[in-house]
Design an enzyme around this catalytic site. Structure first.
Site, PDB file in Angstrom:
ATOM      1  N   GLU A 196      47.463  40.740  28.030  1.00  0.00           N
ATOM      2  CA  GLU A 196      46.428  40.341  29.005  1.00  0.00           C
ATOM      3  C   GLU A 196      45.135  40.187  28.228  1.00  0.00           C
ATOM      4  OE1 GLU A 196      44.190  42.001  33.036  1.00  0.00           O
ATOM      5  OE2 GLU A 196      45.261  43.386  31.748  1.00  0.00           O
ATOM      6  N   ASP A 275      45.869  44.018  41.667  1.00  0.00           N
ATOM      7  CA  ASP A 275      45.008  44.919  42.454  1.00  0.00           C
ATOM      8  C   ASP A 275      44.324  44.078  43.530  1.00  0.00           C
ATOM      9  OD1 ASP A 275      44.897  47.600  40.734  1.00  0.00           O
ATOM     10  OD2 ASP A 275      44.762  45.923  39.347  1.00  0.00           O
TER      11      ASP A 275
END
Length: 337
Positions: A196, A275
């Site tokens: 990431e 999230d």
């Protein structure tokens, strides 16, 4: 308003603490007598502009202070399940960060039992099958993670696997070899965030050193042609989170996101929300914006959904059931068009 039925999917990259909506944060704070550092909902929402992963993590951990009791964890989980089911999620593998709770004095049993109690009835209540994954914080020492894993095993916690999350840069997979070896000995599934913010090498190392079965994120694999070839050959699952990547500045804009190129390359990618309370959308929101920006076809959406099912740790029977639902959705979509 979109009246088409939601695409059935599995959500494989979901942090339950990252589903805490601002309204629930204030409600739990009032229940538990906690004074928040925000005057109102608008002030809290104004903090949701992030410059990088760490700026998000600072707010993410601060908001966890409202989670104190089993009921708090159960309420958070049920709120996610209800919203996810509306958006087409039919199976979810929920990551929970136990270290983030025990480090602030919440007993391990409290957080595990609270989340697990909601997951235990999720299929009956919401039509969503579930598994629980204990995710460990990579910016903490491996010994800390090992101690918590041993506690989870000793209490026979209902976890299906372990994961590795939080600050990736400076915390390579090599730091957690013993943790993953112990999880393998215990018969647990193994996944890890990699590629990431961290380099493509972290993806290779997660596979080679940790023996992971699935990579969370993985978008930086596109910087390494040999790695892409390997991932395609072995069909290693990559749980991609487009809106998260944009909000955390891993990708400048959704138009710049590599997901279409990853799909075209033959990589085993799925779409997930990460999230959702912090990054502007649940799984269906991610799909909606990908359709708008990248023009994903019905077939591409169905392919992404099928990838999510096949890459899950659900039973073979559940996978077959959900793959059948996706085929039915695709046929119906073509009829409507």
């Amino acid at each position: 308003m979109d009246t088409n039925p939601a695409l059935p999917v599995a959500e494989l990259h979901l942090h339950i603490e990252g589903t805490l909506q601002p309204e629930l944060i204030f409600s739990l704070a009032e229940r538990n007598g906690i004074e928040l550092p925000y005057g109102d909902l608008d002030e809290l929402r104004s903090r949701y502009e992030f410059t990088d992963l760490q700026s998000f993590l600072d707010l993410y951990y601060a908001n966890m202070a409202v989670l104190q009791t089993e009921q708090d964890f159960a309420d958070m989980t049920r709120a996610y399940l209800a919203r996810a089911a509306e958006g087409g999620v039919r199976h979810v593998e929920v990551m929970m960060d136990p270290q983030a709770h025990v480090s602030r004095g919440v007993p391990l049993e409290t957080c595990v039992n609270g989340v697990a109690s909601a997951l235990a009835t999720s299929e009956e209540e919401f039509g969503v099958s579930t598994l629980l994954i204990a995710a460990f914080l990579r910016d903490l020492p491996e010994d800390d993670a090992l101690a918590v894993l041993e506690q989870l095993l000793a209490m026979n916690a209902p976890i299906a696997g372990i994961g590795l999350d939080s600050a990736e840069v400076g915390n390579p997979p090599s730091k957690f070899v013993r943790l993953y070896r112990r999880a393998a000995e215990a018969g647990l599934h193994r996944i890890a965030h990699a590629g990431e913010e961290g380099p493509a090498q972290y993806i290779s190392d997660s596979l080679d050193l940790l023996g992971v079965e699935r990579i969370d994120h993985g978008i930086r694999c596109m910087e390494d042609a040999a790695l892409v070839e390997r991932l395609v050959r072995d069909q290693v699952p990559l749980t991609v989170c487009p809106l998260s990547n944009v909000r955390l500045r891993a990708v400048d804009t959704l138009a710049d996101h590599p997901l279409p190129a990853m799909l075209s390359a033959g990589l085993n990618v799925s779409v997930n929300s990460d999230d959702p309370a912090y990054f502007g959308g649940y799984v269906d929101d991610n799909f909606s914006q990908l359709r708008s920006v990248h023009g994903l076809t019905t077939h591409q959406q169905a392919a992404l959904a099928a990838n999510s099912i096949r890459s899950s740790f659900a039973s073979d029977a559940r996978k077959a059931e959900l793959l059948g639902q996706i085929r039915a959705w695709e046929i119906a979509a073509h009829v409507r068009s």
